[in-house]
Design an enzyme around this catalytic site. Structure first.
Site, PDB file in Angstrom:
ATOM      1  CG  HIS A   1     -38.370  24.725 -12.964  1.00  0.00           C
ATOM      2  ND1 HIS A   1     -38.115  24.208 -14.126  1.00  0.00           N
ATOM      3  CD2 HIS A   1     -36.937  25.072 -12.654  1.00  0.00           C
ATOM      4  CE1 HIS A   1     -37.023  23.840 -14.443  1.00  0.00           C
ATOM      5  NE2 HIS A   1     -36.293  24.527 -13.695  1.00  0.00           N
TER       6      HIS A   1
ATOM      7  CE  LYS B   1     -37.104  17.640 -10.219  1.00  0.00           C
ATOM      8  NZ  LYS B   1     -35.982  16.776  -9.992  1.00  0.00           N
TER       9      LYS B   1
ATOM     10  CD  GLU C   1     -31.615  25.746  -7.031  1.00  0.00           C
ATOM     11  OE1 GLU C   1     -31.496  24.885  -7.739  1.00  0.00           O
ATOM     12  OE2 GLU C   1     -31.291  26.983  -7.442  1.00  0.00           O
TER      13      GLU C   1
ATOM     14  N   GLY D   1     -25.183  21.228 -28.262  1.00  0.00           N
ATOM     15  CA  GLY D   1     -24.497  21.680 -26.764  1.00  0.00           C
ATOM     16  C   GLY D   1     -24.243  20.209 -26.162  1.00  0.00           C
TER      17      GLY D   1
HETATM   18  N1  LIG Z   1     -27.191  22.681 -16.456  1.00  0.00           N
HETATM   19  C1  LIG Z   1     -28.430  22.293 -15.877  1.00  0.00           C
HETATM   20  O1  LIG Z   1     -28.502  21.879 -14.971  1.00  0.00           O
HETATM   21  C2  LIG Z   1     -29.375  23.029 -16.751  1.00  0.00           C
HETATM   22  C3  LIG Z   1     -30.816  22.532 -16.104  1.00  0.00           C
HETATM   23  C4  LIG Z   1     -32.001  22.885 -16.750  1.00  0.00           C
HETATM   24  C5  LIG Z   1     -31.919  23.712 -18.045  1.00  0.00           C
HETATM   25  N2  LIG Z   1     -30.728  23.844 -18.753  1.00  0.00           N
HETATM   26  C6  LIG Z   1     -30.685  24.433 -19.800  1.00  0.00           C
HETATM   27  O2  LIG Z   1     -29.906  23.609 -20.788  1.00  0.00           O
HETATM   28  C7  LIG Z   1     -29.117  24.720 -21.625  1.00  0.00           C
HETATM   29  C8  LIG Z   1     -27.764  24.194 -21.681  1.00  0.00           C
HETATM   30  O3  LIG Z   1     -27.178  24.478 -20.219  1.00  0.00           O
HETATM   31  P1  LIG Z   1     -25.759  24.029 -19.828  1.00  0.00           P
HETATM   32  O4  LIG Z   1     -25.875  24.210 -18.445  1.00  0.00           O
HETATM   33  O5  LIG Z   1     -25.602  22.600 -20.375  1.00  0.00           O
HETATM   34  O6  LIG Z   1     -25.064  24.937 -20.797  1.00  0.00           O
HETATM   35  P2  LIG Z   1     -23.437  24.990 -21.249  1.00  0.00           P
HETATM   36  O7  LIG Z   1     -22.695  24.011 -20.020  1.00  0.00           O
HETATM   37  O8  LIG Z   1     -22.865  26.373 -21.141  1.00  0.00           O
HETATM   38  O9  LIG Z   1     -23.605  24.121 -22.410  1.00  0.00           O
HETATM   39  C9  LIG Z   1     -24.029  24.642 -23.591  1.00  0.00           C
HETATM   40  C10 LIG Z   1     -23.332  23.821 -24.877  1.00  0.00           C
HETATM   41  O10 LIG Z   1     -23.761  24.234 -25.769  1.00  0.00           O
HETATM   42  C11 LIG Z   1     -22.612  24.755 -26.784  1.00  0.00           C
HETATM   43  N3  LIG Z   1     -22.973  25.798 -27.484  1.00  0.00           N
HETATM   44  C12 LIG Z   1     -22.957  27.228 -27.502  1.00  0.00           C
HETATM   45  N4  LIG Z   1     -23.424  27.664 -28.322  1.00  0.00           N
HETATM   46  C13 LIG Z   1     -23.787  26.759 -29.415  1.00  0.00           C
HETATM   47  C14 LIG Z   1     -24.085  26.825 -30.707  1.00  0.00           C
HETATM   48  N5  LIG Z   1     -24.314  27.920 -31.307  1.00  0.00           N
HETATM   49  N6  LIG Z   1     -24.091  25.619 -31.385  1.00  0.00           N
HETATM   50  C15 LIG Z   1     -24.092  24.584 -30.810  1.00  0.00           C
HETATM   51  N7  LIG Z   1     -23.350  24.428 -29.308  1.00  0.00           N
HETATM   52  C16 LIG Z   1     -23.347  25.506 -28.870  1.00  0.00           C
HETATM   53  C17 LIG Z   1     -21.518  25.041 -25.622  1.00  0.00           C
HETATM   54  O11 LIG Z   1     -20.180  24.855 -26.247  1.00  0.00           O
HETATM   55  P3  LIG Z   1     -18.924  25.343 -25.413  1.00  0.00           P
HETATM   56  O12 LIG Z   1     -18.542  24.256 -24.225  1.00  0.00           O
HETATM   57  O13 LIG Z   1     -17.898  25.231 -26.452  1.00  0.00           O
HETATM   58  O14 LIG Z   1     -19.242  26.840 -25.060  1.00  0.00           O
HETATM   59  C18 LIG Z   1     -22.030  23.950 -24.715  1.00  0.00           C
HETATM   60  O15 LIG Z   1     -21.232  22.662 -25.084  1.00  0.00           O
HETATM   61  C19 LIG Z   1     -29.527  25.889 -21.335  1.00  0.00           C
HETATM   62  O16 LIG Z   1     -30.643  26.579 -22.079  1.00  0.00           O
HETATM   63  C20 LIG Z   1     -29.886  25.953 -19.823  1.00  0.00           C
HETATM   64  O17 LIG Z   1     -30.902  26.974 -19.376  1.00  0.00           O
HETATM   65  C21 LIG Z   1     -29.342  23.600 -17.850  1.00  0.00           C
END
Ligand SMILES: NC(=O)c1ccc[n+]([C@@H]2O[C@H](COP(=O)([O-])OP(=O)(O)OC[C@H]3O[C@@H](n4cnc5c(N)ncnc54)[C@H](OP(=O)(O)O)[C@@H]3O)[C@@H](O)[C@H]2O)c1
Length: 490
Positions: free
Chosen positions: A246, A188, A222, A23
């Protein structure tokens, strides 16, 4: 000032690391993980490193370096040193998922051949929940399970059954000792300071129980909406996204018994005891809300029942906390962004102050932790206003971490947790047992969720939240602002 070598030997891992970041082109990777890794390596915390990005995007290594460069430029918290950036960029590689496990294996061999002596692997799965298991299979096929630890992002399952099945599938490839279920709230400084505050001082622990504490609030409103996360959020909602992760983790730090040692296993055991003592969540103790306009947003079903807000009352049925309500609240598009724990003490058994003196008029005495990055603490109490007669007012002792001059030393939550995972320190991570117990206690709510109630964006949630907490009141919004430590008084 510490040299890079001393920093690394003090808190960093002993061995060079291959980091495989699934990701790598996603939101979390750009905002936190790539800037965080850049800071950790350029500050000398990690003795040697190579990073392989894996994602759906068809990029090559150069394309990934450009993406990482823009991410660091936009999101790094500190100035970017060009020499340090060049060294970091050289250590980056990229494998599109479509290239398969063989290509990942080859890239890992290339990367690891640059290390001298022993090395370790850290796999970070920053992917949507439904992509996690396929990433685990790819790692297994690429032969990258040995010498490895794997960081899993929340949410960890969506209910008891899915969490159990996810754990079972993960355990086919990785042992539980290799799995680090991350909860960035616990990374944190302010969250860890709860442990220091409780267990390094003799002052508060004796009154940290049902005899002196009336109720506790953990409140994380938020102001943000969903931005690009609509598709993800619609399936998950506020309870699974925030509470079961959390807020319950913070609750465990606040409520746990003193561990036998400040070590991962004793701390996990005490946290798990809190989860086991939690009474099952009753739908009648829960308010689910949805902001007006949510159903009109792109990617959201027009009759969506997903909650963007949740407030609940729960109880920890043990000797320390029996009968003390814990109120938890979080939601999107609310009036303010805050992260507080507020502990309300019992009122004195008898008041000798005259009617109209003001005693008790502004609620009970409170101890408040502000878990924001600029972490603060406040203890409020009644005191006499100067002048004739006996007029009382609410006063407070306040502490702001920024006053100490230590603020610059803080690692970002993700940085701290990445280092801990590399060192194998599980103190701030969640165990399979802990997460499964939380899902188990959540099942009555998940099986019969109360209907969502609409609320106006910019408010504090549906009106009924006031009856949930009555006869007490929500601590937010604060009646008095935090004192500005830089303001000059006379
Ligand atoms: N964003 C936050 O602030 C945040 C905070 C806490 C936790 N999280 C957690 O972190 C994780 C990622 O979140 P995110 O916000 O970064 O999501 P995101 O922006 O949708 O990023 C996910 C990434 O994974 C890629 N992906 C999808 N399927 C895949 C696969 N099978 N193998 C490899 N890569 C794949 C996607 O590619 P494409 O772009 O091509 O679709 C994208 O680059 C989630 O579990 C989320 O709950 C996120």
């Amino acid at each position: 000032m510490s040299t890079p070598a001393t920093q690394s030997s003090r808190v960093g891992p002993r061995y060079p690391h291959l980091v495989v970041l699934f990701g790598a082109t996603g939101d979390l990777s750009k905002r936190k993980l790539l800037p965080g890794l850049f800071h950790l390596v350029s500050s000398g915390f990690i003795p040697g490193y190579r990073i392989i990005g894996v994602s759906l995007d068809e990029l090559d290594a150069e394309g990934f370096r450009n993406l990482a460069r823009s991410a660091v430029a936009e999101f790094a918290q500190r100035p970017v040193d060009e020499e340090a950036w060049k060294a970091f960029a050289e250590a980056l590689d990229y494998v599109p998922l479509s290239a398969g496990a063989g290509a990942l294996k080859a890239a890992a061999e290339r990367a690891e051949s640059t290390f001298q002596g022993e090395s370790r692997r850290l796999h970070y799965l920053s992917v949507p929940p439904n992509a996690a298991l396929s990433a685990v299979r790819t790692l297994s096929e690429a032969g990258l399970v040995d010498r490895a630890r794997i960081v899993m992002e929340k949410p960890f399952g969506v209910d008891l059954e899915s969490a159990k099945s996810l754990n079972a599938s993960l355990h086919e490839v990785f042992t539980d000792q290799q799995i680090f279920r991350i909860d960035h709230f616990l990374g944190k400084e302010a969250a860890q300071n709860i442990l220091a505050f409780r267990f390094a001082n003799g002052l508060f622990e004796p009154i940290w129980n049902r005899n002196f504490i009336d109720h506790v609030q953990i409140d994380v409103p938020e102001t943000l909406g969903l931005s690009t996360r609509a598709a993800f959020y619609e399936k998950v909602g506020a309870f699974r996204d925030m509470v079961v992760t959390h807020l319950f983790q913070i609750l465990a730090f606040m409520a746990m018994e003193p561990p036998t040692a400040l070590l991962p296993d004793p701390i996990s055991e005490e946290k798990n005891k809190v989860f086991r003592s939690l009474l099952p969540l009753q739908p009648t103790d829960v308010v689910r809300g949805q902001y007006i306009g949510y159903r009109g947003e792109p990617g959201i079903h027009k009759e969506s029942d997903t909650e963007t807000f949740i407030a609940l009352r729960c109880f920890i049925d043990n000797w320390r906390w029996a009968g003390v309500p814990f109120y938890l609240r979080t939601g999107k598009r609310l009036a303010e962004g805050q992260r507080i724990i507020s502990i309300a003490f019992r009122e004195p058994p008898k008041s000798m102050f005259p009617a109209g003196s003001g005693v008790g008029s502004q609620g009970p005495d409170h101890l408040t932790f502000d878990l924001a990055d600029r972490s603060r603490m406040s203890l409020s109490f009644y005191g006499k206003r100067p002048g004739p007669g006996m007029r009382l007012d609410k006063l407070s002792l306040q502490f702001a971490m920024h006053d100490t001059g230590w603020a610059g030393e803080a690692l970002e939550a993700y940085e701290r947790l990445i280092l801990d995972a590399m060192r194998g320190d599980r103190t701030l991570f969640t165990t399979a047992e802990g997460i499964e117990t939380l899902w188990e206690k959540s099942m009555p709510l998940l099986e019969e969720p109360p209907p969502v109630r609409l609320y106006t964006p910019g408010s504090w949630g549906p009106n009924v939240i006031h009856s949930l907490i009555a006869p007490n009141a929500w601590r937010l919004p604060f009646e008095r602002a935090w004192r500005d430590p830089n303001a000059t008084g006379d």
